[in-house]
Write an enzyme that holds these catalytic residues in place. Sequence first.
Site, PDB file in Angstrom:
ATOM      1  N   ASP A   1      36.552  25.529  49.942  1.00  0.00           N
ATOM      2  CA  ASP A   1      37.322  25.454  48.700  1.00  0.00           C
ATOM      3  C   ASP A   1      37.177  24.033  48.173  1.00  0.00           C
ATOM      4  O   ASP A   1      37.822  23.105  48.638  1.00  0.00           O
ATOM      5  CB  ASP A   1      38.795  25.785  48.973  1.00  0.00           C
ATOM      6  CG  ASP A   1      39.647  25.677  47.710  1.00  0.00           C
ATOM      7  OD1 ASP A   1      39.122  25.955  46.624  1.00  0.00           O
ATOM      8  OD2 ASP A   1      40.837  25.290  47.824  1.00  0.00           O
TER       9      ASP A   1
ATOM     10  N   HIS B   1      41.180  50.427  31.653  1.00  0.00           N
ATOM     11  CA  HIS B   1      39.939  49.672  31.845  1.00  0.00           C
ATOM     12  C   HIS B   1      38.810  50.381  31.110  1.00  0.00           C
ATOM     13  O   HIS B   1      38.547  51.560  31.361  1.00  0.00           O
ATOM     14  CB  HIS B   1      39.583  49.578  33.336  1.00  0.00           C
ATOM     15  CG  HIS B   1      40.491  48.664  34.100  1.00  0.00           C
ATOM     16  ND1 HIS B   1      41.688  49.080  34.619  1.00  0.00           N
ATOM     17  CD2 HIS B   1      40.368  47.343  34.422  1.00  0.00           C
ATOM     18  CE1 HIS B   1      42.278  48.078  35.237  1.00  0.00           C
ATOM     19  NE2 HIS B   1      41.500  47.007  35.133  1.00  0.00           N
TER      20      HIS B   1
END
Length: 979
Positions: A9, A552
């Site tokens: 990260d 969607h």
Amino acid sequence: MSKYTLGLDMGANSLGWAIIGNSKDEQPTEIVDCGTRIFQEALDAKTKVSKNQARRTARAMRRQVARHKMRRNAALRYLTNNNLLPADQVELKKILTDNKRFDPYQLRKKALDEKLQLCEIGRIIYHLAQRRGFQSNRKVSSPDDGIIIKSISELKKEIENSNSRTLGEYLANQQKKRGLYTDRDMYKEEFEKIWENQQNYYPDVLTPAYKVILHKLIFFQRPLKLQKYLIGKCSFEPSRKRVSKALLEYQRFRILQDINNLKIKDTKTRDYRSLDSDEYKKLIDVLERQKTISWNKARTILGLHGGEIFNLEEGGKRELIGNRTAYAVRSKIGDKWDGLPEKEQKELITDILTINDENGLLNRMKQHWGFDEKTAEAIAKIELESGYASLSLKAINKILPYLGKSMRYDEACIKAGYNHSNIDNAKKIVDELKEPPYLRNPLVQKALYEVRKVVNAIIRKHGKPSRITIEMARKMKLSKKQKEKLSLNMRDREKKNNSIKAILQNDFGIQNPYKEDIQKYQLWEECGAVCPYTGDSISREMLFSQEVDIEHILPYSKSLDDSYWNKTLCIAKENRQIKHNKSPYEAYSADSKKYEEILKRVEKLPWNKRKKFEQKNIDTDKFIERQLNDTRYISTEVKKYLFQLGTPVNVTKGEATSVLRHRWKLNMILSVDGNKKNREDHRHHTIDAIVIALTSRSLFQKLSKLSAESGKSLSEHGFNIDAPWHSFYKDVDEKIQNIIVSHSPTRKITGAFHEETAYGYNEKEDYFVYRKPLSGITKAQVEKIIDKKVRQLVEERINNFNGDFKKALSNSSDPLFHVDGKTNIRSVRIASNFNRNSVYGIRDNAEGEYKFYKYGNNHHVEIIEDMQTKKRKGIFVTAMEAARRARIDKTSIVNRNHGDKYKFIASLAINDLVEIDMQDEKRYYRVQMLDGSNQRITLRLHTAATLDDKKTMLVGSANRLLFKKIMVDTLGCITYCND
């Protein structure tokens, strides 16, 4: 270790990392190791610009001042050595400071017509050397250049209208002589006229050779330092530099790339076709003569109607870019450009790009190319396209012939002997990361160096990973302009959301609207309160009922796209019975009439939504690939850097990380407020890294399957995802609680050796004094103004404005005057009391120390202990003292020998870690601040990511601080240290 996945990260000043062990069938089984590395951000915390940039700017200003002084002193020295100014210092000072008898402006006016004394001529020349005007550089421009050039142009008109022959004659008649923008050529012209007249009176003194020397002393301009070393290497020819975008070869290269990729969309079939040979030639011919052409213009050229659109137009490209270089030159010299052979056109562009000196370029244009004065000047002012391509001229010349045969770029590369999709694979695989490439991005450059430290440490301990997944903080992926645009968009979006929230509360009675409610209202406005699929109106009463769904467009289970740009509204019955888990094309294309009606209704939707209604095929593998590969420039460079290990690398976009972390309840490990991410604890980077390491193709395939079974998307309630293994939460919690956050210590001798403010010292009264602008003083500083009369005037002024400092002291239209009523008070002298040992003096050979500066950063503190009383004390060492020691011996920056009476305990620098016994537990703190003035050391818990929380802070004097210094390596492993 045999097989493991490394998750990274990557942030601007942080790096979370996690190693996930895998089974033989590539399934995650355990958390092998994890941690967080914190380092200093490469940008200044306040200005958000590179720290190096601030240093460069300050250094450039110092050099500019030093060079101005050097040039002035050189002129003065030469004038005194040649009897144009007196060598006697008293007489010289009188001439240079007596502005009544030796007013330089009046002398400059008088010199045009009358005979002057030699010392008066010397005074004029010295004055010209002091103020020689602005000279623009054709290779470097700033935002202020336009204002300066405009002001100079206006001044020239005023000089002409006043019938003044020179700038000096004009200024001699003006009350305001300073603060005007002037041009270098004005001074050169004036020098010539004054010299021409005075030479008549002093032909033996003012000789041509003398004139050349003085002219150089006054007007010499240091040439720009070449920056060619900053130009990157070619992607295909690593030994070659990248080519300037302004070269004609690159201009044609770019045109052919675009045209070869261009396709036209059929309005009926919605399929794309390539350009035919006539269309191809027409567009290229126009683009070779135009700077840009719009899509409507392109349609007109090709004889297309308005409904036919181009694929690049749909992709968001605003226009087609033409030959900007040829257009710029043609606009200055007209048909002469087209009359030049191609070879000479290229040579002319090379001259414009490479000759930095404006006079040199003018001479080249006139003498070699035969242009007249006016045309030469026009060419000298041309600003060609800046920047560099990704390829060298050699590579472009090899690829161009194949692009000219209508091949796509990738096809042309292969024909030319390059494989553009496999550039990185050809690199030699290494066992450890080498020096990172120079990216000219200080934020990412610093982070890459930390990646190198962490990854190499992991490899040494665990071996090479079998897969690396990396996620980068959003601000690291964007340019400064993109960050500003993103910030502006976020503010606009927040403003709009607040507006919708108020509407939902007032008009719909929804007192606590959720994110889904706000989104539903946005979609309702976007589709004009009409269902795109059925054409039925959606009333206000229906909107938040069970009759209307957020739907969607491309099914989430196939596209894994849960963004706003894949959502619209749909009548619930239609969604559940007909549209269901299909794309619009799959659900409706069999009924061509209904499908056409749907496409007609969605024409008002944004293009990136509209295209989804037309999409025929859904390739889930491609969508998964897109989730696992961020293609932005910085992400691509980071991937290329890690790829040298020979390990598959994915740079995730990160949209799923937050939701997965929430679904697995990992936020609760550090949270103080339910299942919400706690950004005030550095260890949250490790939690993110664990999730990132688990983000794989198999996980996305699993999400796709779960979505298809449940009919829900990842962000919806009721979408449950099992933990990667049974004891996952417990394992993560245990690992996180045992992490020692690794902080990169600041032991380099960097930063300011002293503060910028210079102080005087009043030995009689024993206080320091400094000058500060009146507009910036505080209430406490008013009481310390040295001049009693000025202090009284300031206090009266503040009282007149009812204590409002800003209005009282910053009002330029109503300035504050001294007691004489004429002189404006711009700054005041303020007394300041501080320890004499906290400053150092600048010496004058004659007068001793005449000004003082406060020391800047403290480099470290040396903790020593009295061997008899066992009392400790700290000796704070400034960065200046550390630098002095380093010049003598780099190994003696820390003094460990303080005499027989004292025992050296340890030295502490910023971000060093210490262990302190707190009742029944050991706590680890990092050194946050060293305050030499108050003999204080500020410590902060190693996990604390915020400076506001007092509970994470420990402040103490060095003589009471009991600790063990520890050394924490890159991976957070502790070694006890006696320094």
